[in-house]
Write a protein that holds these residues in place. Sequence first.
Motif, PDB file in Angstrom:
ATOM      1  N   ARG A   1      18.470   2.602 -30.370  1.00 52.15           N
ATOM      2  CA  ARG A   1      18.693   1.385 -31.150  1.00 52.15           C
ATOM      3  C   ARG A   1      17.704   1.234 -32.301  1.00 52.15           C
ATOM      4  NH1 ARG A   1      15.881  -3.045 -30.668  1.00 52.15           N
ATOM      5  NH2 ARG A   1      17.698  -4.380 -30.988  1.00 52.15           N
TER       6      ARG A   1
ATOM      7  N   VAL B   1      19.460   2.271 -35.295  1.00 52.85           N
ATOM      8  CA  VAL B   1      20.608   1.412 -35.595  1.00 52.85           C
ATOM      9  C   VAL B   1      20.156   0.093 -36.211  1.00 52.85           C
ATOM     10  CG1 VAL B   1      22.563   0.155 -34.590  1.00 52.85           C
ATOM     11  CG2 VAL B   1      22.039   2.470 -33.812  1.00 52.85           C
ATOM     12  N   CYS B   2      19.070  -0.491 -35.695  1.00 52.13           N
ATOM     13  CA  CYS B   2      18.655  -1.796 -36.202  1.00 52.13           C
ATOM     14  C   CYS B   2      18.175  -1.717 -37.647  1.00 52.13           C
ATOM     15  CB  CYS B   2      17.616  -2.439 -35.288  1.00 52.13           C
ATOM     16  SG  CYS B   2      15.996  -1.675 -35.312  1.00 52.13           S
TER      17      CYS B   2
ATOM     18  N   ALA C   1      26.225   4.754 -30.469  1.00 54.02           N
ATOM     19  CA  ALA C   1      25.113   4.064 -31.122  1.00 54.02           C
ATOM     20  C   ALA C   1      24.741   2.854 -30.283  1.00 54.02           C
ATOM     21  CB  ALA C   1      25.493   3.643 -32.531  1.00 54.02           C
TER      22      ALA C   1
ATOM     23  N   VAL D   1      23.911  -2.251 -31.373  1.00 51.80           N
ATOM     24  CA  VAL D   1      24.681  -2.801 -32.492  1.00 51.80           C
ATOM     25  C   VAL D   1      24.747  -4.319 -32.326  1.00 51.80           C
ATOM     26  CG1 VAL D   1      26.900  -2.805 -33.668  1.00 51.80           C
ATOM     27  CG2 VAL D   1      25.997  -0.678 -32.714  1.00 51.80           C
ATOM     28  N   GLU D   2      24.212  -5.022 -33.333  1.00 50.40           N
ATOM     29  CA  GLU D   2      24.092  -6.469 -33.215  1.00 50.40           C
ATOM     30  C   GLU D   2      24.867  -7.238 -34.269  1.00 50.40           C
ATOM     31  OE1 GLU D   2      19.932  -7.367 -32.985  1.00 50.40           O
ATOM     32  OE2 GLU D   2      19.714  -6.316 -31.085  1.00 50.40           O
TER      33      GLU D   2
ATOM     34  N   GLN E   1      26.364  -3.406 -39.278  1.00 50.37           N
ATOM     35  CA  GLN E   1      25.985  -2.178 -38.578  1.00 50.37           C
ATOM     36  C   GLN E   1      27.231  -1.471 -38.053  1.00 50.37           C
ATOM     37  OE1 GLN E   1      23.452  -3.980 -35.666  1.00 50.37           O
ATOM     38  NE2 GLN E   1      21.580  -3.569 -36.820  1.00 50.37           N
ATOM     39  N   LEU E   2      28.140  -2.248 -37.487  1.00 51.47           N
ATOM     40  CA  LEU E   2      29.382  -1.679 -36.957  1.00 51.47           C
ATOM     41  C   LEU E   2      30.165  -0.968 -38.053  1.00 51.47           C
ATOM     42  CD1 LEU E   2      31.319  -1.389 -34.533  1.00 51.47           C
ATOM     43  CD2 LEU E   2      32.336  -3.563 -35.248  1.00 51.47           C
TER      44      LEU E   2
ATOM     45  N   LEU F   1      28.431   2.298 -39.062  1.00 50.81           N
ATOM     46  CA  LEU F   1      28.620   3.324 -38.035  1.00 50.81           C
ATOM     47  C   LEU F   1      30.039   3.870 -38.049  1.00 50.81           C
ATOM     48  CD1 LEU F   1      26.485   1.584 -35.319  1.00 50.81           C
ATOM     49  CD2 LEU F   1      26.010   3.852 -36.310  1.00 50.81           C
TER      50      LEU F   1
ATOM     51  N   CYS G   1      30.779   7.424 -36.190  1.00 46.19           N
ATOM     52  CA  CYS G   1      30.231   7.313 -34.850  1.00 46.19           C
ATOM     53  C   CYS G   1      31.394   7.026 -33.902  1.00 46.19           C
ATOM     54  CB  CYS G   1      29.209   6.179 -34.805  1.00 46.19           C
ATOM     55  SG  CYS G   1      28.343   6.058 -33.241  1.00 46.19           S
TER      56      CYS G   1
ATOM     57  N   VAL H   1      30.154   2.430 -29.891  1.00 45.30           N
ATOM     58  CA  VAL H   1      28.976   1.586 -30.073  1.00 45.30           C
ATOM     59  C   VAL H   1      28.788   0.725 -28.834  1.00 45.30           C
ATOM     60  CG1 VAL H   1      29.206   1.521 -32.584  1.00 45.30           C
ATOM     61  CG2 VAL H   1      30.237  -0.289 -31.202  1.00 45.30           C
TER      62      VAL H   1
ATOM     63  N   GLY I   1      26.245  -2.822 -27.697  1.00 46.57           N
ATOM     64  CA  GLY I   1      25.244  -3.778 -28.149  1.00 46.57           C
ATOM     65  C   GLY I   1      25.751  -5.202 -28.051  1.00 46.57           C
TER      66      GLY I   1
END
Length: 150
Positions: free
Chosen positions: A65, A68-69, A97, A100-101, A105-106, A109, A114, A117, A119
Motif C-alpha cells: 500500500r 499505492v497511497c 494493489a 486503495v482508498e 487511485q482506482l 490502477l 492492475c 484491488v 482497500g
Amino acid sequence: MGLNPATLELEVTEGVLLSDNPEIKNMFNRIKQIGFQLSLDDFGTGYASMRYLKHYHFDTLKIDREFVCDLESSESSESIVSAIIAMSHSLDMVVVAEGVENARQLKQLARLECDYVQGWLLAKAERKSETDKILATDYLEPEQASRLWV
C-alpha cells in the motif's frame, strides 16, 4: 467433502523468505505440486524482492500500500507500480494493489492494468463477529465460518 486445492491461496510476506531457508522453498514447492496458489504479500518492502520472484513460483503478487497511497502525488510511485505490474504479468502472475482508498487511485490502477484491488474504497475492515455473520449468512454454516479464523 473434498476441497479443490486451486481454490485456496497461501499468502506469505517477504519476511518469511528473508532467511532463504531451503526447507521453506521445498515446502512451497510441495504446496504448489498439490495445487494450492501462492501469493507474495507486501511486495516492495523487503530487501531482495526480485530474487524471490526468480526462486519462488508465486501466482499472485500484492503491491504494498505504500506505493499505492503515493500514486496521485508521486511520479516515481506510479513508475514503480507500472513496472511491478508489467513485470508480474510477464511472469504470469496476477497483481493485487493493496490500500486503495479513493477513486483516483482506482482509475490509475485500472489504466496501469492492475488485475485486482483491495482497500477501504471497496470495503472497510470488519470485526470478526461481523465477518462471521456475513460468511454464515451468505456462504457457510456458522460453525464453518468460525473455523476459518485462527
